[in-house]
Design an enzyme around this catalytic site. Structure first.
Site, short mmCIF file in Angstrom:
data_model
loop_
_atom_site.label_atom_id
_atom_site.label_comp_id
_atom_site.label_asym_id
_atom_site.label_seq_id
_atom_site.Cartn_x
_atom_site.Cartn_y
_atom_site.Cartn_z
N GLY A 181 0.84 -1.18 0.00
CA GLY A 181 0.00 0.00 0.00
C GLY A 181 0.87 1.23 0.00
O GLY A 181 2.04 1.18 0.38
N ASP A 240 6.10 -5.61 2.78
CA ASP A 240 7.30 -4.79 2.96
C ASP A 240 7.07 -3.73 4.04
O ASP A 240 7.89 -2.84 4.22
CB ASP A 240 7.76 -4.16 1.64
CG ASP A 240 6.75 -3.21 1.02
OD1 ASP A 240 5.73 -2.89 1.67
OD2 ASP A 240 6.98 -2.76 -0.11
N HIS A 269 11.21 -3.01 -2.99
CA HIS A 269 12.01 -2.58 -4.15
C HIS A 269 13.39 -3.22 -4.16
O HIS A 269 14.39 -2.58 -4.43
CB HIS A 269 12.10 -1.05 -4.19
CG HIS A 269 10.77 -0.39 -4.10
ND1 HIS A 269 9.86 -0.39 -5.14
CD2 HIS A 269 10.16 0.25 -3.07
CE1 HIS A 269 8.77 0.24 -4.76
NE2 HIS A 269 8.91 0.63 -3.51
#
Length: 150
Positions: free
Chosen positions: A17, A76, A130
């Protein structure tokens, strides 16, 4: 996301999100994988925060499961993982107050996640964002779409 046998299905979930700016318009995304089948979920909110979108992604993913499952949920968000694996027991014990005695931020979403998690056996895994995790990148793109499609 079901199996013919009486055994609990094993489901892998990735969630993400975000907002741009934070706070501001936000989106969330989730990917559910069970026995080679995939389901993508996404959505958005015109005025929210990164943390609310991270929590919404997890809640929506768990609510999409139709029967009790063995789940590995990849996120994450350290906020989500720590909240669900470490902090929530203290919050509940203190009647939804944090260690400082203030109301827990995003209590509505934490309660929604806890309720949605009840029928499942869940392993909450943190993944670095990432960093090349293909499915984490995929849910990041879903979250961006969720925000852009508002």
């Amino acid at each position: 996301m079901s199996e013919a046998s009486g055994e609990r299905p094993r489901v892998e979930i990735w969630t993400d999100g975000g907002c741009k700016p934070n706070p501001g318009p936000g989106g969330w995304g989730a990917l559910l994988v069970c026995r080679g089948q995939e389901k993508e979920l996404l959505g958005g909110d015109p005025e929210t925060t990164n943390n609310r979108m991270e929590l919404t992604a997890a809640a929506e993913a768990l609510e999409a499961l139709k029967r009790p499952c063995i789940v590995t949920l990849h996120t994450d968000s350290e906020y989500l993982r720590n909240g669900i694996t470490r902090w929530h027991t203290g919050w509940v014990r203190r009647k939804w107050r944090n260690a400082a005695g203030d109301p827990v931020a995003n209590m509505d979403l934490w309660q929604r996640i806890l309720e949605a998690a009840k029928p499942h056996e869940i392993d909450w895994l943190w993944v670095k964002g990432h960093s090349g995790d293909e499915n984490n990148e995929r849910v990041d793109q879903l979250a961006t779409r969720g925000r852009e499609e508002l």
